[in-house]
Design a protein around this motif. Structure first.
Motif, mmCIF file in Angstrom:
data_model
loop_
_atom_site.group_PDB
_atom_site.id
_atom_site.type_symbol
_atom_site.label_atom_id
_atom_site.label_comp_id
_atom_site.label_asym_id
_atom_site.label_seq_id
_atom_site.Cartn_x
_atom_site.Cartn_y
_atom_site.Cartn_z
ATOM 1 N N GLY A 1 0.794 -1.221 0.000
ATOM 2 C CA GLY A 1 0.000 0.000 0.000
ATOM 3 C C GLY A 1 0.823 1.265 0.000
ATOM 4 O O GLY A 1 0.425 2.280 -0.578
ATOM 5 N N SER A 2 1.994 1.240 0.623
ATOM 6 C CA SER A 2 2.849 2.427 0.647
ATOM 7 C C SER A 2 3.640 2.591 -0.641
ATOM 8 O O SER A 2 4.002 3.708 -1.022
ATOM 9 C CB SER A 2 3.814 2.362 1.840
ATOM 10 N N SER A 3 3.932 1.494 -1.346
ATOM 11 C CA SER A 3 4.772 1.583 -2.540
ATOM 12 C C SER A 3 4.106 2.381 -3.664
ATOM 13 O O SER A 3 4.787 3.080 -4.425
ATOM 14 C CB SER A 3 5.150 0.182 -3.039
ATOM 15 N N LYS B 1 10.359 14.621 -0.372
ATOM 16 C CA LYS B 1 10.152 14.649 1.074
ATOM 17 C C LYS B 1 8.884 13.885 1.459
ATOM 18 O O LYS B 1 8.865 13.166 2.469
ATOM 19 C CB LYS B 1 10.074 16.090 1.570
ATOM 20 N N LYS B 2 7.855 14.053 0.679
ATOM 21 C CA LYS B 2 6.602 13.333 0.928
ATOM 22 C C LYS B 2 6.829 11.819 0.811
ATOM 23 O O LYS B 2 6.352 11.041 1.646
ATOM 24 C CB LYS B 2 5.532 13.780 -0.055
ATOM 25 N N ALA B 3 7.576 11.413 -0.222
ATOM 26 C CA ALA B 3 7.861 9.990 -0.424
ATOM 27 C C ALA B 3 8.653 9.424 0.748
ATOM 28 O O ALA B 3 8.371 8.317 1.240
ATOM 29 C CB ALA B 3 8.627 9.793 -1.730
ATOM 30 N N ASN B 4 9.656 10.151 1.221
ATOM 31 C CA ASN B 4 10.472 9.686 2.345
ATOM 32 C C ASN B 4 9.650 9.563 3.629
ATOM 33 O O ASN B 4 9.865 8.643 4.432
ATOM 34 C CB ASN B 4 11.647 10.636 2.577
ATOM 35 N N ASN B 5 8.732 10.469 3.832
ATOM 36 C CA ASN B 5 7.893 10.408 5.030
ATOM 37 C C ASN B 5 6.968 9.201 4.986
ATOM 38 O O ASN B 5 6.800 8.495 5.989
ATOM 39 C CB ASN B 5 7.079 11.691 5.170
ATOM 40 N N ILE B 6 6.361 8.942 3.828
ATOM 41 C CA ILE B 6 5.491 7.765 3.688
ATOM 42 C C ILE B 6 6.305 6.494 3.934
ATOM 43 O O ILE B 6 5.862 5.575 4.630
ATOM 44 C CB ILE B 6 4.837 7.729 2.294
ATOM 45 N N ILE C 1 -2.006 9.904 5.181
ATOM 46 C CA ILE C 1 -1.004 8.879 4.857
ATOM 47 C C ILE C 1 -1.546 7.484 5.140
ATOM 48 O O ILE C 1 -1.440 6.575 4.306
ATOM 49 C CB ILE C 1 0.287 9.131 5.666
ATOM 50 N N VAL C 2 -2.134 7.317 6.314
ATOM 51 C CA VAL C 2 -2.687 6.015 6.683
ATOM 52 C C VAL C 2 -3.795 5.611 5.717
ATOM 53 O O VAL C 2 -3.880 4.447 5.296
ATOM 54 C CB VAL C 2 -3.215 6.046 8.137
ATOM 55 N N SER D 1 -5.771 2.240 1.487
ATOM 56 C CA SER D 1 -6.530 2.146 0.244
ATOM 57 C C SER D 1 -5.772 1.378 -0.831
ATOM 58 O O SER D 1 -6.326 0.495 -1.491
ATOM 59 C CB SER D 1 -6.862 3.555 -0.261
ATOM 60 N N CYS D 2 -4.484 1.705 -1.009
ATOM 61 C CA CYS D 2 -3.690 1.049 -2.055
ATOM 62 C C CYS D 2 -3.304 -0.379 -1.682
ATOM 63 O O CYS D 2 -3.095 -1.224 -2.562
ATOM 64 C CB CYS D 2 -2.439 1.874 -2.352
ATOM 65 N N GLY D 3 -3.191 -0.655 -0.386
ATOM 66 C CA GLY D 3 -2.811 -2.006 0.039
ATOM 67 C C GLY D 3 -3.976 -2.934 0.262
ATOM 68 O O GLY D 3 -3.796 -4.144 0.426
#
Length: 451
Positions: free
Chosen positions: A73-75, A88-93, A232-233, A238-240
């Motif tokens: 889901g995070s990928s 920065k957004k990608a690193n935080n996720i 983020i959650v 949703s994606c996972g």
């Protein structure tokens, strides 16, 4: 070659060979280990131990399901954020996802360890059969805080363009796990718990090796001070969700199947079902390795507005998935006895004949299974989570349960035919949902995507 050049400029066919083939090889290494796991238990221990392994396996996979939800889901949002230039957004996720995986590993592992005897007892297993299954499950539960992240690191490595690194990680994990299991069972003569321990130790070593470069800041993704947020959650969930529901629903189906098999045919029937699951565990990772390895490239191009490249990449993936599915069907149909004999070394002639018959019926599954698998992967990669979830849950739970009822008069034959019937229904559903989403997926490239 940097990530942007590889994902945005490499010709689709070349990108497929650069990304999908190493991904498939890495997953194949994992699949070979899973086969070796069953073979080693069947050869060094007993048919009872092999049946116990298969009885416990659905719960082992459930133990990994939440971590898999977070990793997969995070990928997708990570890839899209990188495609939009939001590092920065990608690193935080990425950082939040890793912490979430560790936390769920502790929670789910503790619960699984505590209730393992109850779960196995509810399956109808007794005596040594039940004791072996509990031992196997509890080792995975104890190790889950440090093993569950290994599959997520595989996704994160591919996002960073470390495709060969991802492949080598899977190969190393398979070699370590198989080697340790052979040592524990074949040399030390330990019990079924050692089979699980060998796998877990291989996962732990590889998880630590994979995380070191991220911690040292050597890749595009790196750890940062986490900033959790409901958004983020929500995006991760949703994606996972399709993958998570597929894992959970599939395991619920396996549990139902095992309960029926214990009652219809005892340990032999459970062992035969295990043979089918090991065959599927060899073929499905090939499909998954190809489709999942291309998801970072698809998500990156989708985020960059390069929709024509998304379609071109997925055309290559669809063709390869069809080839793998059809070849698998031919091999299973042609060599059913040899495949069954790998896992049921001390099975009688009647049991082996029944297993060969089941494998041949099962081979029909892959004439159509590849199509729904590809559609689900495609929809998920472009953030079409709802239709992907519908395919996932229908394939893993709804269709199999319906067909259990429809094919019940056929007894065990109906169980073996269930897989092929489910694949046909899933292909029809996948075609319908893909057609509904076609207008959105076929839109022209965004003007901002110019090179």
């Amino acid at each position: 070659m940097d990530q942007q050049t590889m994902f945005l400029k490499t010709p689709p066919a070349k990108l497929f060979f650069m990304a999908a083939l190493p991904g498939a090889i890495g997953m194949l290494a994992s699949a070979i280990y899973q086969l070796a796991d069953g073979i080693l238990v069947g050869q060094f221990l007993s048919s009872t131990a092999f049946a116990a392994l298969n009885l416990a396996m659905p719960f082992v996979i459930i133990n990994f399901a939440l971590a898999d939800l977070i990793g997969v889901g995070s990928s997708v949002p990570i890839s899209i954020a990188l495609g939009q230039g939001q590092d920065k957004k990608a690193n935080n996720i990425f950082t939040c996802a890793c912490l979430m995986i560790f936390g769920t590993g502790i929670l789910v592992g503790a619960v699984m360890y505590a209730i393992a005897p109850v779960l196995i007892g509810l399956m109808g297993a007794e005596g040594e059969f039940a004791a072996f299954a509990v031992q196997y499950l509890r080792v995975y539960a104890l190790c889950s805080p440090v093993t569950t992240i290994v599959f997520a690191t595989d996704n994160y490595l591919r996002i960073c363009g470390q495709i060969k690194g991802s492949m080598m990680l899977n190969i190393l994990m398979s070699v370590l796990s198989a080697g340790l299991e052979f040592l524990f069972l074949g040399v030390f003569g330990w019990g079924i718990w050692a089979a699980a321990l060998g796998t877990c130790l291989g996962m732990i070593i590889c998880a630590l090796l994979a995380l070191v470069p991220f911690a040292m800041g050597k890749f595009k993704l790196r750890f940062c001070r986490p900033k959790f947020s409901p958004d983020i959650v929500k995006k991760i969930a949703s994606c996972g969700l399709p993958t998570f529901l597929n894992n959970i629903a599939g395991r619920i189906t396996s549990i139902i199947m095992n309960v029926l098999l214990v009652r219809l045919g005892g340990e032999n029937a459970v062992s035969i079902y295990g043979v089918l699951m090991y065959a599927d565990g060899f073929i499905q990772p090939l499909l998954y390795g190809m489709c999942d390895s291309l998801q970072p490239a698809v998500g990156y191009n989708w985020g960059a507005g390069r929709y024509s490249r998304v379609r071109a990449i997925e055309k290559c993936c669809r063709t390869a998935a069809a080839a793998v599915g059809l070849l698998s069907a031919v091999v299973l149909f042609a060599f059913p006895g040899q495949i069954a004999g790998l896992f049921m070394a001390d099975g009688g002639a009647d049991a082996l004949a029944m297993a060969a018959f089941a494998v041949r019926l099962f081979s029909l599954t892959y004439l159509t299974r590849w199509f729904s698998f590809w559609v689900q992967s495609y929809l998920l990669a472009v953030e079409k989570a709802v239709p992907a979830t519908i395919i996932s849950v229908s394939t893993a739970l709804v269709f199999p349960v319906v067909l259990i009822l429809v094919l019940w008069p056929l007894g065990l034959t109906g169980i073996w035919l269930n897989f092929a019937g489910t694949a046909v229904l899933a292909a029809v559903l996948g075609g319908i949902l893909l057609r509904r989403e076609h207008a959105d997926l076929a839109r022209p490239d965004a003007p901002v995507a110019a090179e």
